[in-house]
Design a protein around this motif. Sequence first.
Motif, PDB file in Angstrom:
ATOM      1  N   PHE A 390       0.837  -1.212   0.000  1.00 19.39           N
ATOM      2  CA  PHE A 390       0.000   0.000   0.000  1.00 19.39           C
ATOM      3  C   PHE A 390       0.869   1.258   0.000  1.00 19.39           C
ATOM      4  CE2 PHE A 390      -3.639  -2.364   2.371  1.00 19.39           C
ATOM      5  CZ  PHE A 390      -4.119  -2.863   1.170  1.00 19.39           C
ATOM      6  N   GLN A 391       1.881   1.270   0.875  1.00 21.40           N
ATOM      7  CA  GLN A 391       2.719   2.463   1.042  1.00 21.40           C
ATOM      8  C   GLN A 391       3.442   2.822  -0.248  1.00 21.40           C
ATOM      9  OE1 GLN A 391       6.105   1.870   3.531  1.00 21.40           O
ATOM     10  NE2 GLN A 391       6.651   4.023   3.652  1.00 21.40           N
ATOM     11  N   ASN A 393       2.469   2.071  -3.249  1.00 18.77           N
ATOM     12  CA  ASN A 393       1.505   2.137  -4.371  1.00 18.77           C
ATOM     13  C   ASN A 393       1.640   0.972  -5.342  1.00 18.77           C
ATOM     14  OD1 ASN A 393       0.123   4.562  -3.639  1.00 18.77           O
ATOM     15  ND2 ASN A 393       1.913   5.735  -4.346  1.00 18.77           N
ATOM     16  N   ILE A 395       0.154  -1.923  -4.727  1.00 18.59           N
ATOM     17  CA  ILE A 395      -1.222  -2.418  -4.733  1.00 18.59           C
ATOM     18  C   ILE A 395      -2.121  -1.395  -4.058  1.00 18.59           C
ATOM     19  CG2 ILE A 395      -0.603  -4.878  -4.706  1.00 18.59           C
ATOM     20  CD1 ILE A 395      -1.209  -4.842  -1.646  1.00 18.59           C
ATOM     21  N   GLN A 396      -3.399  -1.532  -4.270  1.00 17.30           N
ATOM     22  CA  GLN A 396      -4.421  -0.729  -3.607  1.00 17.30           C
ATOM     23  C   GLN A 396      -5.408  -1.675  -2.935  1.00 17.30           C
ATOM     24  OE1 GLN A 396      -4.313   2.588  -3.393  1.00 17.30           O
ATOM     25  NE2 GLN A 396      -2.409   2.562  -4.590  1.00 17.30           N
ATOM     26  N   PRO A 397      -6.096  -1.206  -1.885  1.00 17.40           N
ATOM     27  CA  PRO A 397      -7.093  -2.080  -1.254  1.00 17.40           C
ATOM     28  C   PRO A 397      -8.076  -2.639  -2.283  1.00 17.40           C
ATOM     29  CG  PRO A 397      -6.758  -0.112   0.058  1.00 17.40           C
ATOM     30  CD  PRO A 397      -5.981   0.099  -1.203  1.00 17.40           C
ATOM     31  N   ASP A 399      -7.237  -4.880  -4.634  1.00 17.38           N
ATOM     32  CA  ASP A 399      -6.538  -5.470  -5.782  1.00 17.38           C
ATOM     33  C   ASP A 399      -6.497  -6.983  -5.630  1.00 17.38           C
ATOM     34  OD1 ASP A 399      -6.154  -3.018  -6.875  1.00 17.38           O
ATOM     35  OD2 ASP A 399      -3.977  -2.947  -6.579  1.00 17.38           O
ATOM     36  N   ASN A 425      -8.113 -11.174  -2.946  1.00 17.03           N
ATOM     37  CA  ASN A 425      -7.749  -9.771  -2.738  1.00 17.03           C
ATOM     38  C   ASN A 425      -6.871  -9.669  -1.502  1.00 17.03           C
ATOM     39  OD1 ASN A 425      -9.407  -9.896  -0.476  1.00 17.03           O
ATOM     40  ND2 ASN A 425     -11.119  -8.841  -1.465  1.00 17.03           N
ATOM     41  N   ASP A 426      -6.576  -8.457  -1.059  1.00 15.84           N
ATOM     42  CA  ASP A 426      -5.643  -8.256   0.042  1.00 15.84           C
ATOM     43  C   ASP A 426      -6.148  -8.861   1.351  1.00 15.84           C
ATOM     44  OD1 ASP A 426      -7.481  -6.082  -0.589  1.00 15.84           O
ATOM     45  OD2 ASP A 426      -6.753  -5.099   1.205  1.00 15.84           O
ATOM     46  N   SER A 571      -1.338   5.089   5.810  1.00 21.72           N
ATOM     47  CA  SER A 571      -2.552   5.852   6.132  1.00 21.72           C
ATOM     48  C   SER A 571      -3.436   5.077   7.103  1.00 21.72           C
ATOM     49  CB  SER A 571      -3.329   6.164   4.868  1.00 21.72           C
ATOM     50  OG  SER A 571      -3.911   4.977   4.344  1.00 21.72           O
ATOM     51  N   HIS A 574      -5.449   2.448   5.296  1.00 20.05           N
ATOM     52  CA  HIS A 574      -4.716   1.223   4.947  1.00 20.05           C
ATOM     53  C   HIS A 574      -4.513   0.332   6.173  1.00 20.05           C
ATOM     54  CE1 HIS A 574      -2.853   3.232   1.128  1.00 20.05           C
ATOM     55  NE2 HIS A 574      -4.078   2.764   0.920  1.00 20.05           N
ATOM     56  N   ARG A 577      -7.707  -1.346   6.947  1.00 16.61           N
ATOM     57  CA  ARG A 577      -7.962  -2.415   5.969  1.00 16.61           C
ATOM     58  C   ARG A 577      -7.205  -3.695   6.373  1.00 16.61           C
ATOM     59  NH1 ARG A 577     -11.370  -3.764   1.561  1.00 16.61           N
ATOM     60  NH2 ARG A 577     -10.215  -5.168   0.191  1.00 16.61           N
TER      61      ARG A 577
END
Length: 689
Positions: A390-391, A393, A395-397, A399, A425-426, A571, A574, A577
Amino acid sequence: MKKKSHFAMRVNIMFFFIFLLFSGLILRLGIVQIVQGEDFESELASTTNIISRINAPRGLMYDRYGHLVVDNTLELSLTYTNPSRTQKPVEMIAIARKLEPMIDIDTNRVTDRDKREYILLQMKEDERYRLINKEERKNLESNTLIYRLELERIPQQRVEDLTKADKKIIAIYRQMQRAHMNNAQRIKRNITEEEAHQISEILDQLPGIDILRDSRRTYVYGDSFREFFGSINVIPKGKVDHFLSRGYEQSDLVGTSFLEAQYEDVLRGKKAVVERTTQKTPGNTVQKKTREILGARGNDLVLTLDMELQQQLENIISKEMNKAGKGSFISDRSAYAVLIEPKTGDILAMAGYFDPANEKTEGVSDHIGNVTKAFAMGSTVKAASVLTGFQTNIIQPGDRFLDEPIYLPATPVKKSWTNQLGVVNDIQALEQSSNVYMFQIGMRLANCYYKEKDEHCGWNTNSIRKAYSEVRNSFNQFGLGSETGIDLPYSETGLKGGSEVGGNLMDLMIGQYDTYTPLQLAQYIATIANDGYRMEPRLVREIRAPLINEHDRTIVIKRFEPKILNRIEMSDAHIKRVKEGLRAVMTKGTAAKKFAKVRYNPAGKTGTAQVRIPVGEGVNRHFVEGNTQTLVGYAPYDDPEIAFAVVVPFAQLDEEGGRKGMAQNIADDAMKTYFKLKKVRKGPTLSPQ
């Protein structure tokens, strides 16, 4: 003119009086030095003044609920003080010979050189000359070389003929030799009442010998947390100058490990000063005067430790290890667990167990293994891997990746623990512990976008090296691979894998490459539980002034407030999540069977790191495979008040008859105990004396 005349006369009168004063002073000095000088010299020669500084008891230690855990017990010590180093070795031997029948003393440390030096001291001059003739002595360059050769030439039979009494005398003399000028050296600690009585009867015949009040450490709850309390001993050779510069004496006892060493300045007491003056009068009457300045006990420590919980955790681990037996391990049987408050960093309990594989022994405590031993921790680190994705970039939540085997050139096939995961997914990747999802994050960090079998996929040496740096820097934010900050003089930081190639980068993402300590693992999961704030782990909450009696008011000298080491660069969204994924692990994922229905509502992550150890010798040498079972978590998941890490190294593989779920069993029992103690407490169990 009159005024000048009067002024001159006054000056002359003043000079005359000054002359008379100096004349009187010179006369008095002459009388003291010439007339009374011999009397004063005689009095000085007949007066002995010895000043001894006696260690005061060290400060005590209490757990967080006020239970005394480290105490002092009064004992008597037999000491020797050599005033200005005036007593000769022969005189010291004579004193040791008088003491020998009255005390028991350990002779195991008496060396061959000690014995030879003792024999040499008993020899007359002509006997020593027979060891080395006159011609040989001329050819030797120094007295040191002569002395060494004399020792070598003492017949071995004379050494072997030394009696038990001789060896005791040597042991006593050996301790006396360590005495520094006007500094009491302990010959024997904790002498018995009978020994003290016998010595006291002839104390006037033993110049330099005394019996002093002393104290030793006692541990109210036996071995519970014992290793972390630390040890007290003589000043280590490498630190003598350091301590002497701070006002210590060379014979002082100091904290040499863990809390005793870390808080030496706090625990150290103020020494008592005993001044003894002995004067012989012309009639041979001996007059003795003693002046004592009382010392003061050192300050006390209030620990973060919950001793009742600590004892329960030790019992839980021991019970699980006994159930498993040695047959459930490919190497030493061991287990480690840390319980920590995520919002403060307070260590509530930290226990370890160790039982060597090749010895017929029972397991022993290994609490310090939580900070001194490092292991590959397996999938427990995957929450850090996802947050790293995530940090950066990558992957994104939300993905998704297809969980299927990955085939790269010159790299063993990389796959998850099962081929049944499909597209994940994550959150699902954490819940079901997908290796492939973590591989994809690592590969993409190194510019490798895998599409088909045996594809080079765009990574190179530089991009792989850069990915290693990014992953490790990210993991360090959680405490993985970095200093935890715990208030101890030493703790391990783990090891980095040596070869930075693509395949190993993928292993790093699933906890199969770098190693971490159980404490680092606990700090990592506590950081996530604490919404990304990494707290400094601590064992001491307060420093208090010692109480003279139980009715005194407690005086807090220093209170240690919780300390934030850093906020991870992720964040809130994140972190939240990932916490959803950790909760899913316990409710419907890899740990659901054990934790789905428990009342304390945990979140966490399971792990199994593959390990291989060599067995046998020569042609029979082969490798045995096993795994390290790990589990991290916190509870309750919606308002965490406790975080945990459990590590069970070198377990037998399940298909080989290994015991499943040892780490999960320990964690579950520990959490149930913690929440039970919130309702009902009976206090820790005293150690039998």
